[in-house]
Each structure stands twice: as structure tokens, then as C-alpha cells.
Design a protein around this motif. Structure first.
Motif, PDB file in Angstrom:
ATOM      1  N   MET A 232       0.843  -1.170   0.000  1.00 57.26           N
ATOM      2  CA  MET A 232       0.000   0.000   0.000  1.00 57.26           C
ATOM      3  C   MET A 232       0.890   1.236   0.000  1.00 57.26           C
ATOM      4  SD  MET A 232      -2.882   1.442   2.704  1.00 57.26           S
ATOM      5  CE  MET A 232      -2.804   0.005   3.671  1.00 57.26           C
ATOM      6  N   SER A 233       0.509   2.244  -0.756  1.00 57.99           N
ATOM      7  CA  SER A 233       1.242   3.506  -0.811  1.00 57.99           C
ATOM      8  C   SER A 233       0.363   4.611  -0.258  1.00 57.99           C
ATOM      9  CB  SER A 233       1.617   3.815  -2.261  1.00 57.99           C
ATOM     10  OG  SER A 233       2.231   5.071  -2.332  1.00 57.99           O
ATOM     11  N   ILE A 234       0.832   5.258   0.788  1.00 59.22           N
ATOM     12  CA  ILE A 234       0.074   6.340   1.412  1.00 59.22           C
ATOM     13  C   ILE A 234       0.924   7.600   1.357  1.00 59.22           C
ATOM     14  CG2 ILE A 234      -0.991   7.189   3.529  1.00 59.22           C
ATOM     15  CD1 ILE A 234      -1.438   4.248   4.303  1.00 59.22           C
ATOM     16  N   SER A 235       0.344   8.662   0.822  1.00 63.98           N
ATOM     17  CA  SER A 235       1.029   9.943   0.736  1.00 63.98           C
ATOM     18  C   SER A 235       0.172  11.015   1.371  1.00 63.98           C
ATOM     19  CB  SER A 235       1.275  10.345  -0.721  1.00 63.98           C
ATOM     20  OG  SER A 235       2.033   9.383  -1.380  1.00 63.98           O
ATOM     21  N   PHE A 236       0.831  11.961   2.007  1.00 59.62           N
ATOM     22  CA  PHE A 236       0.123  13.109   2.555  1.00 59.62           C
ATOM     23  C   PHE A 236      -0.205  14.044   1.407  1.00 59.62           C
ATOM     24  CE2 PHE A 236      -0.023  17.269   4.666  1.00 59.62           C
ATOM     25  CZ  PHE A 236      -1.024  16.997   5.588  1.00 59.62           C
ATOM     26  N   ASN A 237      -1.461  14.509   1.319  1.00 59.33           N
ATOM     27  CA  ASN A 237      -1.894  15.333   0.202  1.00 59.33           C
ATOM     28  C   ASN A 237      -2.131  16.792   0.581  1.00 59.33           C
ATOM     29  OD1 ASN A 237      -4.567  16.340  -1.450  1.00 59.33           O
ATOM     30  ND2 ASN A 237      -3.027  15.335  -2.746  1.00 59.33           N
ATOM     31  N   HIS A 238      -2.926  17.050   1.626  1.00 62.81           N
ATOM     32  CA  HIS A 238      -3.201  18.433   2.012  1.00 62.81           C
ATOM     33  C   HIS A 238      -3.725  18.493   3.445  1.00 62.81           C
ATOM     34  CE1 HIS A 238      -7.324  17.215   0.899  1.00 62.81           C
ATOM     35  NE2 HIS A 238      -7.722  18.182   1.709  1.00 62.81           N
ATOM     36  N   THR A 239      -3.715  19.697   3.977  1.00 61.38           N
ATOM     37  CA  THR A 239      -4.331  19.951   5.266  1.00 61.38           C
ATOM     38  C   THR A 239      -4.967  21.327   5.218  1.00 61.38           C
ATOM     39  OG1 THR A 239      -4.024  19.861   7.674  1.00 61.38           O
ATOM     40  CG2 THR A 239      -2.303  20.986   6.404  1.00 61.38           C
ATOM     41  N   VAL A 240      -5.986  21.528   6.030  1.00 62.47           N
ATOM     42  CA  VAL A 240      -6.649  22.824   6.117  1.00 62.47           C
ATOM     43  C   VAL A 240      -6.023  23.595   7.270  1.00 62.47           C
ATOM     44  CG1 VAL A 240      -8.839  24.000   6.534  1.00 62.47           C
ATOM     45  CG2 VAL A 240      -8.782  21.934   5.118  1.00 62.47           C
ATOM     46  N   VAL A 241      -5.661  24.845   7.005  1.00 56.43           N
ATOM     47  CA  VAL A 241      -5.059  25.718   8.004  1.00 56.43           C
ATOM     48  C   VAL A 241      -6.068  26.812   8.327  1.00 56.43           C
ATOM     49  CG1 VAL A 241      -3.125  27.229   8.556  1.00 56.43           C
ATOM     50  CG2 VAL A 241      -2.770  25.244   7.057  1.00 56.43           C
ATOM     51  N   ALA A 242      -6.542  26.822   9.559  1.00 51.18           N
ATOM     52  CA  ALA A 242      -7.539  27.802   9.998  1.00 51.18           C
ATOM     53  C   ALA A 242      -6.890  29.171  10.181  1.00 51.18           C
ATOM     54  CB  ALA A 242      -8.172  27.348  11.302  1.00 51.18           C
TER      55      ALA A 242
END
Length: 129
Positions: free
Chosen positions: A1-11
Motif C-alpha cells: 500500500m502507498s500512502i502519501s500526505f496530500n493536504h491539510t486545512v489551516v484555519a
């Protein structure tokens, strides 16, 4: 399985101010609007999506750490100094105006306009040195 971080929301109270601060200090391309977000893209297609928080909602400061090379560290740290911005060698803020040298690299902590804690390091923690 390949897991990559894509995005995060910054308040942020002011998404434009926070996104512009980030792109200016990190030397990145301007943010692009996508729906309710201002999107700042970093390496490997990962993005920080800045979102306005309603005035009656509290912002809980988060910590965002970035691994950078020595040249980028120098450039980012220089921009922090040019702004006269408070910064610390440690996450508790007990070493103001300093950088650290963990694992044979360099690191520094500082805050964005929304109060989030940003960190740049030149060596991953635990990598030796």
C-alpha cells in the motif's frame, strides 16, 4: 500500500494574510483560490489550504514542521530576521532569538499571523549527526 500526505486545512482569521505570509516567508508561488480555500503548494504536490474561520470560532494553534535544505533554511531564516519576527530554538520558547542544531542540522520555531507554530529543520529528528 502507498500512502502519501496530500493536504491539510489551516484555519485563519484572515486567509489572505496567512497564505501571503506563508508564501512570502517560505519563498513560494502565490496561493491559488479553490472554493473557500487559498491553496499553497509545497513539495510533492502537498498543499496547505488556508480557510477563514468565523469570528466567533476559536482557532486552536497547530504545529507545522517543514524539512528544508540548507540553502532554503538560510533564505527562510533571513526573511524571519528581516521581519524582526520572534523565533525560538525550542518548542517551548525558552531560547528566543536562537536556532537549534539537533541531529547535526539546524532548526527554528516561529508563528504565523493566525498563531500557528511553524518549524523549519534541515535534518529529520532522530537522523543522527
Amino acid at each position: 500500500m502507498s500512502i502519501s500526505f496530500n493536504h491539510t486545512v489551516v484555519a485563519a482569521r484572515n486567509r489572505e494574510e496567512s497564505a501571503t505570509y506563508f508564501t512570502d516567508v517560505f519563498g513560494l508561488a502565490p496561493a491559488k483560490e479553490f472554493g473557500p480555500f487559498l491553496v499553497v503548494t509545497v513539495e510533492h504536490g502537498v498543499s496547505l489550504d488556508f480557510a477563514k474561520v468565523p469570528d466567533d470560532q476559536e482557532i486552536h494553534p497547530q504545529h507545522y514542521a517543514f524539512l528544508v535544505d540548507d540553502a532554503d533554511f538560510d533564505a527562510i531564516y533571513d526573511r524571519i530576521l528581516q521581519r524582526g519576527q520572534q523565533h525560538w530554538a525550542d518548542p517551548r520558547g525558552t531560547k528566543p532569538g536562537e536556532i537549534n542544531h539537533h541531529d547535526g542540522g539546524r532548526g527554528v520555531y516561529f508563528q504565523d499571523p493566525a498563531g500557528h507554530y511553524l518549524e523549519i529543520i534541515t535534518r529529520p529528528y532522530g537522523s543522527g549527526g
